[in-house]
Scaffold this active site. Structure first.
Site, PDB file in Angstrom:
ATOM      1  CD  GLU A  25      -2.669   1.122   2.630  1.00 42.11           C
ATOM      2  OE1 GLU A  25      -3.844   1.514   2.607  1.00 42.11           O
ATOM      3  OE2 GLU A  25      -2.110   0.693   3.682  1.00 42.11           O
ATOM      4  CD  GLU A  84      -6.019   6.902   4.830  1.00 47.55           C
ATOM      5  OE1 GLU A  84      -6.029   6.080   5.764  1.00 47.55           O
ATOM      6  OE2 GLU A  84      -5.209   6.849   3.879  1.00 47.55           O
TER       7      GLU A  84
END
Length: 340
Positions: free
Chosen positions: A138, A227
């Site tokens: 990620e 995010e």
């Protein structure tokens, strides 16, 4: 509140012929006025409103030519509106964790451009975000943040696109991923000075990570993401970009060549090259000295010089590979593509 509808007037019995001229004229004026009102209402809509899509639950999809992803562990606290082209907006309040953005279903070496606004209250990131498989990674290229600037094991810096980014690596254990709950590494490039808008040349980050021993696998999706974690806020972002960002891809004359990482050893590494747009192509690869190409596969290769490879199809399709001996230089080669 709506007014009660008026009762419909009943038609006079026995009238079966055309309306009087005065009535027809009045009706025509009414129709024209209604059409004008509808047109003005359409013109008054904000750009993209006619194609907007509101998302509140976990999903991926495509919207107006872009891939999007919406994930949250706290449904009901965050929503997103997918606007025209690469635009999206978000709003969240006292949320848990979420990641939302627009981009591409397959990431890679791209020159990503974006603009907009980012207004967090608490912990949040504005980041180019993506995943790779084999290895499962990620990754984040963070341009702005809220109350917390991400950190980890420091691996160095990379200077690109008008700023310097600190490179970190972290590990998550039994955490959500694109392959279910797994243990995986996270790679980070975190800009030293915040910004909201500009260019992100992904290949420059990928090369810097590789030099630090942080290898990516085959690319899954890549989005320009908002995010948030235990925070509130809003954002409105528009993203665009082209393939071939940094040293790893190029196009022209109707085709594009894109590089992706293969296997890696102490003294050498493999690169995979994918060609799109044509099946009759010529790819030119320039290898930075003192690195050299040891071998190739699935192409007919010629060598104008020791640092230049010219690749043409040999009947094995539009994907080929090379093995490069780095000789101390881990910077990936550049590639360009032309048809014919």
């Amino acid at each position: 509140m709506h007014d009660a509808p008026a009762q419909r007037k009943r038609r006079r019995p026995g009238r079966i012929g055309p309306l009087p001229r005065s009535s027809r004229f009045a009706r025509l004026k009414l129709l024209i006025a209604s059409a004008c009102a509808a047109l003005l209402a359409t013109l008054a809509l904000p750009p993209g409103a006619a194609h907007a899509q509101t998302v509140t639950s976990n999903q991926t999809g495509n919207h107006n030519g872009y891939f999007y992803s919406f994930w949250t562990d706290a449904p009901g606290t965050v929503s997103a509106t997918m606007g025209s082209g690469g635009n999206y907006s978000t709003s969240w309040r006292n949320t848990g964790n979420f990641v939302i953005g627009k981009g591409w279903s397959t990431g890679g070496r791209r020159t990503v451009t974006y603009s907009g606004s980012f207004n967090p209250s608490g912990n949040a990131y504005l980041t180019l975000y993506g995943w790779s498989r084999n290895p499962l990674v990620e990754y984040y290229i963070v341009d702005n943040w809220g109350t917390y600037r991400p950190t980890g094991t420091f691996k160095g810096t990379v200077t690109t696109d008008g700023g310097t980014y600190d490179i970190y690596q972290t590990t998550r254990y039994n955490a959500p991923s694109i392959e279910g709950n797994k243990t995986f590494n996270q790679y980070w490039s975190v800009r030293q000075q915040k910004r909201t808008g500009g260019t992100i040349t992904t290949g420059n980050h990928f090369d810097a990570w590789a030099r630090a021993g942080m290898q990516l696998g085959s690319h899954d999706y890549m989005i320009m993401a908002t995010e948030g974690y235990q925070s509130s806020g809003s954002s409105n972002i528009t993203v665009g970009g082209t393939s071939g960002g940094g040293g790893g891809g190029g196009g022209g004359g109707g085709c594009t060549a894109t590089l992706s990482a293969g296997e890696r050893w102490d003294d050498r590494y493999n690169l995979n090259v994918s060609v799109s747009g044509s099946s009759n192509w010529t790819v030119t690869m320039n290898v930075p000295s003192p690195a050299t190409i040891l071998s190739t596969w699935n192409i007919t290769a010629t060598w104008p010089s020791s640092q230049v490879l010219v690749a043409r199809p040999n009947g094995s399709g539009n994907n080929f590979g090379v093995t490069i001996k780095h000789n101390g230089n881990w910077t990936w080669p550049t590639v360009s593509c032309s048809t014919g």
